[in-house]
Write a protein that holds these residues in place. Sequence first.
Motif, PDB file in Angstrom:
ATOM      1  N   ARG A   6     -51.668 -22.804   9.971  1.00 57.24           N
ATOM      2  CA  ARG A   6     -51.050 -21.941   8.966  1.00 57.24           C
ATOM      3  C   ARG A   6     -49.751 -21.330   9.493  1.00 57.24           C
ATOM      4  O   ARG A   6     -48.757 -21.269   8.775  1.00 57.24           O
ATOM      5  CB  ARG A   6     -52.020 -20.844   8.532  1.00 57.24           C
ATOM      6  N   ARG A  62     -46.064 -22.019   7.937  1.00 57.19           N
ATOM      7  CA  ARG A  62     -45.280 -20.860   7.511  1.00 57.19           C
ATOM      8  C   ARG A  62     -43.879 -20.882   8.123  1.00 57.19           C
ATOM      9  O   ARG A  62     -42.894 -20.598   7.454  1.00 57.19           O
ATOM     10  CB  ARG A  62     -45.995 -19.569   7.908  1.00 57.19           C
ATOM     11  N   TYR A 108     -41.742 -23.360   6.339  1.00 65.21           N
ATOM     12  CA  TYR A 108     -41.303 -22.793   5.068  1.00 65.21           C
ATOM     13  C   TYR A 108     -40.172 -21.796   5.278  1.00 65.21           C
ATOM     14  O   TYR A 108     -39.191 -21.782   4.529  1.00 65.21           O
ATOM     15  CB  TYR A 108     -42.472 -22.108   4.346  1.00 65.21           C
ATOM     16  N   CYS A 164     -48.009 -19.671   2.110  1.00 65.40           N
ATOM     17  CA  CYS A 164     -46.691 -19.620   2.749  1.00 65.40           C
ATOM     18  C   CYS A 164     -45.657 -18.894   1.884  1.00 65.40           C
ATOM     19  O   CYS A 164     -44.819 -18.164   2.409  1.00 65.40           O
ATOM     20  CB  CYS A 164     -46.225 -21.029   3.076  1.00 65.40           C
ATOM     21  N   TYR A 184     -46.059 -15.341   2.281  1.00 68.04           N
ATOM     22  CA  TYR A 184     -45.583 -14.915   3.598  1.00 68.04           C
ATOM     23  C   TYR A 184     -44.079 -14.727   3.597  1.00 68.04           C
ATOM     24  O   TYR A 184     -43.548 -13.803   4.210  1.00 68.04           O
ATOM     25  CB  TYR A 184     -45.991 -15.949   4.629  1.00 68.04           C
TER      26      TYR A 184
END
Length: 222
Positions: A91, A95, A98, A218, A221
């Motif tokens: 993850r 992230r 992204y 994401c 986030y």
Amino acid sequence: HAMKIPRRIQIVNLIRDTGLDEMVNAMSLSPRHLAENIVAQHLKHEIKSSDASPTDMSLRYISSKLPTEDSVLERVRRIAGFRLFLHPLLRCYVRDLYMKRSSISTVPTLRGLREINWMHQYYPIHRLKSKPVSAFKGVDYLLVHKAEAEGYIKILVETGSEVGKTERGVVPEKDFILEDLCTYFFDPDKADAHAKDWNEQRRLLLWEMIYKRLHKDCVAYV
């Protein structure tokens, strides 16, 4: 109150209860091995495809709950994808991808239109147009989120992902997250008779995980 069962234990129980552990392991690397491949930036752990094709292997697991080959494959992908998603390094890695690709646009709300003038602290950030997240300096990034929290602007996040641009269940030809993860997840043996079929299932597994779980996580986030 009933005790809440941790999600990792739920997955272990689900694999055990459905009896799909052999096929889950045939389709997918373990979360730890995928994470180690990502850290190493190469195939430190290779997955070897089964001697049987995905369709032939799925025939062993047909039941009243999973009456077709496709239903078995769909369940296996769902279990494997959820198991991978729970790994924190995966993850975190996605992230970061992204964040590197994402840009932010802002538009003022009614409150923003009424109150923001050239002297207002939010004036420099109330009409951004596709500004890369990586281009924000100092506290500007925090200022954008503060302005949104106070109701002055709306934030529009553009990720460059193909999520939402294709029909549900259709794997795009190219998606930057999908292509990146495939590098660390596929069987590289092009001579293997069944590797192509298994890799197609792995590609679908990864896309479903991105589409249903990682993308939402994401974007929140960013």
